[in-house]
Design a protein around this motif. Structure first.
Motif, PDB file in Angstrom:
ATOM      1  N   ALA A  24       5.937   7.820   6.147  1.00  6.55           N
ATOM      2  CA  ALA A  24       6.185   8.561   4.903  1.00  6.55           C
ATOM      3  C   ALA A  24       5.793  10.034   5.036  1.00  6.55           C
ATOM      4  O   ALA A  24       4.816  10.384   5.715  1.00  6.55           O
ATOM      5  CB  ALA A  24       5.426   7.926   3.754  1.00  6.55           C
ATOM      6  N   ALA A  25       6.580  10.882   4.384  1.00  5.29           N
ATOM      7  CA  ALA A  25       6.312  12.313   4.357  1.00  5.29           C
ATOM      8  C   ALA A  25       6.453  12.805   2.917  1.00  5.29           C
ATOM      9  O   ALA A  25       7.285  12.326   2.153  1.00  5.29           O
ATOM     10  CB  ALA A  25       7.279  13.066   5.271  1.00  5.29           C
ATOM     11  N   TYR A  26       5.636  13.793   2.574  1.00  5.88           N
ATOM     12  CA  TYR A  26       5.608  14.330   1.208  1.00  5.88           C
ATOM     13  C   TYR A  26       5.509  15.849   1.229  1.00  5.88           C
ATOM     14  O   TYR A  26       4.933  16.439   2.158  1.00  5.88           O
ATOM     15  CB  TYR A  26       4.405  13.780   0.440  1.00  5.88           C
ATOM     16  N   ALA A  27       6.044  16.468   0.179  1.00  4.95           N
ATOM     17  CA  ALA A  27       5.884  17.896  -0.051  1.00  4.95           C
ATOM     18  C   ALA A  27       5.166  18.095  -1.371  1.00  4.95           C
ATOM     19  O   ALA A  27       5.425  17.387  -2.349  1.00  4.95           O
ATOM     20  CB  ALA A  27       7.229  18.608  -0.066  1.00  4.95           C
ATOM     21  N   PHE A  28       4.255  19.070  -1.409  1.00  7.98           N
ATOM     22  CA  PHE A  28       3.470  19.375  -2.604  1.00  7.98           C
ATOM     23  C   PHE A  28       3.637  20.850  -2.942  1.00  7.98           C
ATOM     24  O   PHE A  28       3.470  21.713  -2.077  1.00  7.98           O
ATOM     25  CB  PHE A  28       1.990  19.067  -2.380  1.00  7.98           C
ATOM     26  N   MET A  29       3.967  21.119  -4.212  1.00  5.38           N
ATOM     27  CA  MET A  29       4.137  22.518  -4.632  1.00  5.38           C
ATOM     28  C   MET A  29       3.927  22.608  -6.134  1.00  5.38           C
ATOM     29  O   MET A  29       4.843  22.357  -6.912  1.00  5.38           O
ATOM     30  CB  MET A  29       5.511  23.041  -4.235  1.00  5.38           C
ATOM     31  N   ASN A  30       2.701  22.921  -6.538  1.00  8.98           N
ATOM     32  CA  ASN A  30       2.421  22.976  -7.964  1.00  8.98           C
ATOM     33  C   ASN A  30       2.930  24.266  -8.590  1.00  8.98           C
ATOM     34  O   ASN A  30       3.352  25.169  -7.897  1.00  8.98           O
ATOM     35  CB  ASN A  30       0.897  22.849  -8.201  1.00  8.98           C
ATOM     36  N   GLU A  79       3.441  10.542  -9.432  1.00  6.37           N
ATOM     37  CA  GLU A  79       2.881  10.729 -10.771  1.00  6.37           C
ATOM     38  C   GLU A  79       1.739  11.739 -10.811  1.00  6.37           C
ATOM     39  O   GLU A  79       1.247  12.088 -11.887  1.00  6.37           O
ATOM     40  CB  GLU A  79       2.403   9.381 -11.312  1.00  6.37           C
ATOM     41  N   GLY A  80       1.300  12.199  -9.649  1.00  4.00           N
ATOM     42  CA  GLY A  80       0.210  13.166  -9.592  1.00  4.00           C
ATOM     43  C   GLY A  80      -1.118  12.610 -10.034  1.00  4.00           C
ATOM     44  O   GLY A  80      -1.936  13.322 -10.634  1.00  4.00           O
ATOM     45  N   ASN A  81      -1.387  11.350  -9.718  1.00  5.91           N
ATOM     46  CA  ASN A  81      -2.622  10.686 -10.131  1.00  5.91           C
ATOM     47  C   ASN A  81      -3.769  11.060  -9.195  1.00  5.91           C
ATOM     48  O   ASN A  81      -4.168  10.286  -8.317  1.00  5.91           O
ATOM     49  CB  ASN A  81      -2.427   9.171 -10.161  1.00  5.91           C
ATOM     50  N   GLN A  82      -4.303  12.246  -9.395  1.00  3.55           N
ATOM     51  CA  GLN A  82      -5.329  12.780  -8.501  1.00  3.55           C
ATOM     52  C   GLN A  82      -6.542  11.862  -8.390  1.00  3.55           C
ATOM     53  O   GLN A  82      -7.033  11.584  -7.295  1.00  3.55           O
ATOM     54  CB  GLN A  82      -5.766  14.161  -8.975  1.00  3.55           C
ATOM     55  N   GLU A  83      -7.039  11.382  -9.525  1.00  2.00           N
ATOM     56  CA  GLU A  83      -8.247  10.548  -9.510  1.00  2.00           C
ATOM     57  C   GLU A  83      -8.034   9.270  -8.706  1.00  2.00           C
ATOM     58  O   GLU A  83      -8.868   8.892  -7.878  1.00  2.00           O
ATOM     59  CB  GLU A  83      -8.666  10.198 -10.939  1.00  2.00           C
ATOM     60  N   ALA A  84      -6.899   8.610  -8.931  1.00  2.00           N
ATOM     61  CA  ALA A  84      -6.613   7.369  -8.202  1.00  2.00           C
ATOM     62  C   ALA A  84      -6.482   7.632  -6.714  1.00  2.00           C
ATOM     63  O   ALA A  84      -6.985   6.858  -5.882  1.00  2.00           O
ATOM     64  CB  ALA A  84      -5.335   6.728  -8.745  1.00  2.00           C
ATOM     65  N   PHE A 105       0.835  -1.205   0.000  1.00  2.00           N
ATOM     66  CA  PHE A 105       0.000   0.000   0.000  1.00  2.00           C
ATOM     67  C   PHE A 105       0.866   1.250   0.000  1.00  2.00           C
ATOM     68  O   PHE A 105       0.594   2.222  -0.730  1.00  2.00           O
ATOM     69  CB  PHE A 105      -0.922   0.011   1.222  1.00  2.00           C
ATOM     70  N   ASP A 106       1.907   1.248   0.809  1.00  2.00           N
ATOM     71  CA  ASP A 106       2.781   2.407   0.923  1.00  2.00           C
ATOM     72  C   ASP A 106       3.445   2.732  -0.415  1.00  2.00           C
ATOM     73  O   ASP A 106       3.562   3.903  -0.792  1.00  2.00           O
ATOM     74  CB  ASP A 106       3.837   2.121   2.000  1.00  2.00           C
ATOM     75  N   ARG A 107       3.857   1.696  -1.133  1.00  2.00           N
ATOM     76  CA  ARG A 107       4.465   1.914  -2.456  1.00  2.00           C
ATOM     77  C   ARG A 107       3.436   2.448  -3.449  1.00  2.00           C
ATOM     78  O   ARG A 107       3.749   3.311  -4.282  1.00  2.00           O
ATOM     79  CB  ARG A 107       5.084   0.612  -2.976  1.00  2.00           C
ATOM     80  N   TRP A 108       2.210   1.925  -3.385  1.00  2.00           N
ATOM     81  CA  TRP A 108       1.142   2.436  -4.260  1.00  2.00           C
ATOM     82  C   TRP A 108       0.916   3.923  -4.012  1.00  2.00           C
ATOM     83  O   TRP A 108       0.802   4.719  -4.962  1.00  2.00           O
ATOM     84  CB  TRP A 108      -0.142   1.655  -4.007  1.00  2.00           C
ATOM     85  N   LEU A 109       0.862   4.298  -2.753  1.00  2.00           N
ATOM     86  CA  LEU A 109       0.644   5.703  -2.402  1.00  2.00           C
ATOM     87  C   LEU A 109       1.786   6.561  -2.928  1.00  2.00           C
ATOM     88  O   LEU A 109       1.565   7.606  -3.564  1.00  2.00           O
ATOM     89  CB  LEU A 109       0.525   5.840  -0.881  1.00  2.00           C
ATOM     90  N   ALA A 110       3.023   6.130  -2.708  1.00  2.00           N
ATOM     91  CA  ALA A 110       4.186   6.894  -3.148  1.00  2.00           C
ATOM     92  C   ALA A 110       4.209   7.051  -4.668  1.00  2.00           C
ATOM     93  O   ALA A 110       4.501   8.134  -5.193  1.00  2.00           O
ATOM     94  CB  ALA A 110       5.465   6.218  -2.665  1.00  2.00           C
ATOM     95  N   GLN A 111       3.906   5.985  -5.378  1.00  5.53           N
ATOM     96  CA  GLN A 111       3.942   6.040  -6.837  1.00  5.53           C
ATOM     97  C   GLN A 111       2.893   6.997  -7.387  1.00  5.53           C
ATOM     98  O   GLN A 111       3.167   7.796  -8.293  1.00  5.53           O
ATOM     99  CB  GLN A 111       3.725   4.645  -7.432  1.00  5.53           C
ATOM    100  N   ASN A 112       1.680   6.928  -6.843  1.00  7.78           N
ATOM    101  CA  ASN A 112       0.612   7.783  -7.357  1.00  7.78           C
ATOM    102  C   ASN A 112       0.817   9.238  -6.990  1.00  7.78           C
ATOM    103  O   ASN A 112       0.435  10.136  -7.758  1.00  7.78           O
ATOM    104  CB  ASN A 112      -0.743   7.261  -6.882  1.00  7.78           C
ATOM    105  N   ILE A 113       1.423   9.497  -5.859  1.00 12.19           N
ATOM    106  CA  ILE A 113       1.769  10.874  -5.514  1.00 12.19           C
ATOM    107  C   ILE A 113       2.872  11.379  -6.432  1.00 12.19           C
ATOM    108  O   ILE A 113       2.819  12.511  -6.933  1.00 12.19           O
ATOM    109  CB  ILE A 113       2.178  10.976  -4.031  1.00 12.19           C
ATOM    110  N   GLN A 164       8.470  12.813  -2.382  1.00  9.39           N
ATOM    111  CA  GLN A 164       8.610  12.104  -1.109  1.00  9.39           C
ATOM    112  C   GLN A 164       9.833  12.631  -0.373  1.00  9.39           C
ATOM    113  O   GLN A 164      10.939  12.670  -0.904  1.00  9.39           O
ATOM    114  CB  GLN A 164       8.730  10.599  -1.319  1.00  9.39           C
ATOM    115  N   LEU A 165       9.621  13.018   0.875  1.00 10.50           N
ATOM    116  CA  LEU A 165      10.693  13.547   1.710  1.00 10.50           C
ATOM    117  C   LEU A 165      11.302  12.494   2.611  1.00 10.50           C
ATOM    118  O   LEU A 165      12.464  12.608   3.000  1.00 10.50           O
ATOM    119  CB  LEU A 165      10.154  14.696   2.581  1.00 10.50           C
ATOM    120  N   HIS A 166      10.510  11.479   2.943  1.00 13.18           N
ATOM    121  CA  HIS A 166      10.987  10.480   3.896  1.00 13.18           C
ATOM    122  C   HIS A 166      10.186   9.197   3.757  1.00 13.18           C
ATOM    123  O   HIS A 166       9.003   9.206   3.412  1.00 13.18           O
ATOM    124  CB  HIS A 166      10.850  11.001   5.328  1.00 13.18           C
TER     125      HIS A 166
END
Length: 258
Positions: A252-258, A197-202, A187-195, A239-241
């Motif tokens: 897991a930690a993430y940063a978002f900046m469009n 790739e910016g897969n908003q719908e998924a 699950f963690d890898r799925w979350l990281a991959q979709n973040i 992904q930051l961590h």
């Protein structure tokens, strides 16, 4: 001032503040990665109210919303000032977006807020306030809250969603360094991959589309702060961590900046 990213942090168990390890080291270095914010807004999985509510406390107390941990943890505090002007701005932005927002005059900082902040900004010299989640509402609702709050990023405010990338208390292991089962890692890898790739719908439909979604999130509240951070910063993140505690908590930690 340059625009700030929004951040999602996995805060794990309350004893994070007195533990050593990879995630503690990461949090202690977080303040070096971005400009110093003028104020911090935390969306914590541990404040649930309907409608969205923001704290206007001028001196928010440290809330020990847990039990059964070492006495050392209850001796810690996070004495940052509150941010009533930011609270007014949050309420204004949500109202402009057609949402109802209430203000709580005295709400303090729960462990979803003060635990990571104690490590990331230990001087406690940045005003902080909290905004609640609505645990019965879906990811899209929280995404829309984030979209409404996006202007804060350009006003020197650091928006932090504090929850957990995986959170199954029923599978909690008493050993801090327990082996992480495959269903958590998948699950963690799925979350990281979709973040990445910016897969908003998924991401917004993670319940239906992510592997082992129910096993990792029997209830939704610990992932809802992620969607607020994504709404304000954009679906595509960095992904930051990555690490794990107690076997089933992805840190897991993430940063978002469009």
């Amino acid at each position: 001032m340059d625009s700030l990213p929004t951040i999602f942090l996995s805060h794990g168990a309350p004893d994070l503040a007195i533990r050593d390890g990879a995630v503690s080291d990461f949090l202690r270095s977080l303040h070096q990665q971005f400009p110093k914010p003028k104020a911090i807004l935390v969306i914590s999985a541990h404040w649930n109210s309907d409608p969205p509510t923001v704290s206007a406390a001028t001196n928010p107390r440290t809330i020990y919303d847990f039990s059964g941990f070492p006495n050392q943890l209850y001796e810690l505090s996070y004495p940052a000032l509150g941010a009533p002007e930011l609270s007014d701005r949050v309420a204004e932005l949500l109202t402009q977006a057609g949402m109802t927002c209430e203000t709580h005059p005295t709400k303090g900082l729960d462990h979803g807020a003060w635990t990571p902040l104690l490590l990331a900004y230990p001087v406690a010299d940045i005003p902080v306030t909290q905004l609640s989640i609505q645990s019965h509402r879906d990811p899209l609702h929280h995404w829309e809250i984030g979209k409404a709050l996006e202007p804060l990023r350009h006003e020197g405010v650091l928006i932090i969603g504090s929850g957990s990338a995986t959170h199954n208390m029923y599978a909690f292991n008493e050993s801090y360094n327990a082996e992480t089962p495959d269903w958590v890692r998948v699950f963690d890898r799925w979350l990281a991959q979709n973040i990445a790739e910016g897969n908003q719908e998924a991401l917004l439909q993670y319940r239906q589309r992510a592997p082992y979604a129910k096993e990792n999130h029997p209830t939704d509240e610990h992932l809802m702060p992620l969607f607020v951070a994504m709404g304000a910063g954009g679906a595509k993140g960095k992904q930051l961590h990555s690490s794990y505690t107690y076997g089933v908590f992805s840190m897991a930690a993430y940063a978002f900046m469009n």
